[in-house]
Design an enzyme around this catalytic site. Structure first.
Site, PDB file in Angstrom:
ATOM      1  N   PHE A 125      27.118  52.865  41.179  1.00 55.59           N
ATOM      2  CA  PHE A 125      27.767  51.875  39.591  1.00 55.59           C
ATOM      3  C   PHE A 125      27.229  52.544  38.873  1.00 55.59           C
ATOM      4  CE2 PHE A 125      29.970  49.283  36.896  1.00 55.59           C
ATOM      5  CZ  PHE A 125      31.175  49.730  36.871  1.00 55.59           C
ATOM      6  N   ASP A 197      25.446  45.767  46.057  1.00 50.98           N
ATOM      7  CA  ASP A 197      26.293  45.381  45.740  1.00 50.98           C
ATOM      8  C   ASP A 197      28.153  45.157  45.881  1.00 50.98           C
ATOM      9  OD1 ASP A 197      28.237  45.223  43.804  1.00 50.98           O
ATOM     10  OD2 ASP A 197      26.857  46.562  41.749  1.00 50.98           O
ATOM     11  N   TYR A 222      36.034  39.598  38.922  1.00 50.77           N
ATOM     12  CA  TYR A 222      37.387  39.601  38.523  1.00 50.77           C
ATOM     13  C   TYR A 222      37.708  40.652  39.689  1.00 50.77           C
ATOM     14  CZ  TYR A 222      34.170  43.408  36.206  1.00 50.77           C
ATOM     15  OH  TYR A 222      33.159  43.673  35.906  1.00 50.77           O
ATOM     16  N   LYS A 223      37.828  41.222  40.113  1.00 53.84           N
ATOM     17  CA  LYS A 223      37.702  42.170  41.464  1.00 53.84           C
ATOM     18  C   LYS A 223      39.064  41.706  42.089  1.00 53.84           C
ATOM     19  CE  LYS A 223      34.796  45.901  39.144  1.00 53.84           C
ATOM     20  NZ  LYS A 223      33.500  46.679  39.636  1.00 53.84           N
ATOM     21  N   ARG A 371      43.158  56.535  40.901  1.00 54.39           N
ATOM     22  CA  ARG A 371      42.592  55.626  42.079  1.00 54.39           C
ATOM     23  C   ARG A 371      43.234  54.823  42.217  1.00 54.39           C
ATOM     24  NH1 ARG A 371      36.894  51.753  40.424  1.00 54.39           N
ATOM     25  NH2 ARG A 371      38.466  51.376  39.539  1.00 54.39           N
TER      26      ARG A 371
HETATM   27  C1  PLP Z   1      32.471  45.770  38.531  1.00 53.86           C
HETATM   28  C2  PLP Z   1      31.635  46.422  38.978  1.00 53.86           C
HETATM   29  C3  PLP Z   1      30.084  45.976  38.240  1.00 53.86           C
HETATM   30  C4  PLP Z   1      30.400  45.073  36.696  1.00 53.86           C
HETATM   31  O1  PLP Z   1      29.420  44.944  36.083  1.00 53.86           O
HETATM   32  P1  PLP Z   1      29.729  43.552  35.337  1.00 53.86           P
HETATM   33  O2  PLP Z   1      28.002  43.410  34.928  1.00 53.86           O
HETATM   34  O3  PLP Z   1      30.148  42.127  35.626  1.00 53.86           O
HETATM   35  O4  PLP Z   1      29.968  44.522  34.626  1.00 53.86           O
HETATM   36  C5  PLP Z   1      28.575  45.881  39.133  1.00 53.86           C
HETATM   37  N1  PLP Z   1      28.591  47.368  40.072  1.00 53.86           N
HETATM   38  C6  PLP Z   1      29.382  47.792  40.733  1.00 53.86           C
HETATM   39  C7  PLP Z   1      28.934  48.200  41.723  1.00 53.86           C
HETATM   40  C8  PLP Z   1      31.115  47.002  40.156  1.00 53.86           C
HETATM   41  O5  PLP Z   1      32.002  47.752  40.684  1.00 53.86           O
END
Ligand code: PLP
Length: 412
Positions: A125, A197, A222-223, A371
């Site tokens: 990500f 992560d 939030y997921k 997705r």
């Molecule tokens: C959703 C997500 C994030 C989100 O990061 P924020 O700093 O909370 O916006 C980070 N890493 C991964 C792999 C994600 O899927």
């Protein structure tokens, strides 16, 4: 829409079926985006309005003690701990995943002062890579040097020259799931510190951080945890290393006695030193209540239903003649993927928009992926049928070629 009997029978046997009633959403909506923003639970809605009205509205600043606002980051961390396979005193909830990655990266590098390479994957990500790049720019390449490799080369590139292995367990595009146990233990043998992560795994998969001897982890509120837009993230630091590391964002909330206003920083003991500034109480209160949906739920049941939902979905796509235009980019073996299926198609963006307009919320990820997220707490097997039928009728009538489905907004 008429649902076939064999699918109705799957719903009739579903032990999580009642959970759907705990959410606010319109029951006719098929929501397949819980891996991006989880829905609002009825309990969260009630709790947050009470926090607003009574705690903030009436009790004002007394609430830091009276309603234990000050303890919320630890309290919510302890609610998350059993869901991710962590014993107490190792998880705290605060800030965003990005900020927390910076904190744990800074700690991880301290444990391997003679090494400098952070190994990650090319498809990770972007924010994870950006944070490592920022850290590298700040500290200099001799101290922190990001190297990204393809998944095929990951284990062969993992050797004792690597300082930190920073990975996301479930790939956000393909849903590919990495073997946390195998990779973490291999890293440990080589003296490499691991950071996982868990943004696309926490709340969806069976996780065993302690058993896998993970050093650090971060994840999203939030997921799959349904904590609401911008909900705080979490940090896990294995208790075996907590006393050996510092945390560079040394704000007052991570001080051992914040209200002594000591001009010199002295870190709190344990996981509390991973706090920096004042916690986001409203967001934390929402996440706190949202996590109650998980009380008494066995994560093995969640995972089993997630696999059944995705297997049914994949079968329905395979069986639909008109949908052979979609290319599955997720692993076809269920145990190799997280809680999503992704397909590529040149018109993915428009297909997503047409699906959303037809009452099936899915998402698009650039450049060409649709997705579908599986969230056993509130999806039914009938939802899978509705989603695939909807997609099939859009494709066959070419609904998505309407220009209204091409318009891109800021967030896609
Ligand atoms: C959703 C997500 C994030 C989100 O990061 P924020 O700093 O909370 O916006 C980070 N890493 C991964 C792999 C994600 O899927």
């Amino acid at each position: 829409m008429i649902i076939p009997d064999y699918i109705k029978a799957m719903d009739a046997k579903d032990r999580l079926a009642q959970k759907k009633d705990e959410f606010v959403s319109d029951s006719s909506l098929v929501y397949m985006d819980g891996n991006s923003l989880g829905p609002l639970s009825k309990h969260t809605q009630k709790h947050v309005s009470k926090v607003l009205r009574q705690q903030w509205g009436e009790d004002l600043i007394q609430s830091w003690n009276k309603h234990a606002w000050i303890d919320l980051p630890n309290k919510v961390g302890e609610k998350i701990a059993p869901i991710i396979g962590a014993a107490p005193n190792q998880v705290i909830c605060c800030d965003s995943v990005s900020v927390n990655l910076f904190k744990v990266l800074s700690s991880a590098l301290q444990l391997v002062p003679k090494r400098s390479i952070i190994l990650s994957m090319q498809g990770n990500f972007p924010t994870d890579l950006y944070i490592a790049q920022g850290m590298s720019n700040f500290l200099g390449k001799e101290r922190c040097n990001l190297k990204t490799v393809s998944e095929e080369n990951l284990l062969s590139e993992l050797d004792d020259s690597i300082a930190v292995l920073m990975l996301t367990q479930v790939d956000f595009r393909s849903g590919k799931l990495l073997d946390m146990d195998l990779i973490s233990k291999r890293a440990k043998q080589l003296g490499v510190i691991v950071i996982w992560d868990l943004s696309h795994s926490a709340g969806a998969l069976v996780l065993e951080l302690d058993k896998c001897e993970v050093d650090f982890a971060v994840g999203c509120g939030y997921k799959y945890f349904n904590g609401g837009p911008g909900a705080p993230a979490f940090i896990y630091v294995n208790s075996a290393i907590q006393h050996r590391v510092e945390q560079v964002l040394s704000g007052w909330m991570g001080h051992k006695a914040p209200f002594q206003f000591d001009p010199n920083y002295q870190a709190a003991s344990g996981i509390s030193k991973y706090l920096s500034g004042t916690p986001n109480i409203l967001s934390l209160a929402a996440l706190d209540a949202a996590l109650d949906v998980f009380a008494g739920v066995d994560m093995h049941h969640i995972r089993a239903k997630s696999i059944s939902l995705s297997e049914l979905f994949l079968q329905l796509i395979d069986d639909a003649d008109g949908l052979s235009i979609l290319t599955c980019v997720s692993p076809r073996v269920a145990s190799d993927r997280g809680s999503q299926l992704s397909f590529s198609h040149p018109d993915s963006f428009a297909l997503c928009q047409a699906m959303i307009a037809a009452g099936v919320t899915v998402d698009f990820r650039a450049p060409d992926i649709i997705r579908f997220g599986f969230t056993p707490m509130y999806q039914s097997f009938a939802d899978m049928w509705v989603a695939v039928q909807t997609l099939e009728s859009i494709v066959s009538a070419e609904v998505h070629t309407d220009p209204i489905f091409q318009a891109k907004q800021k967030v896609t």
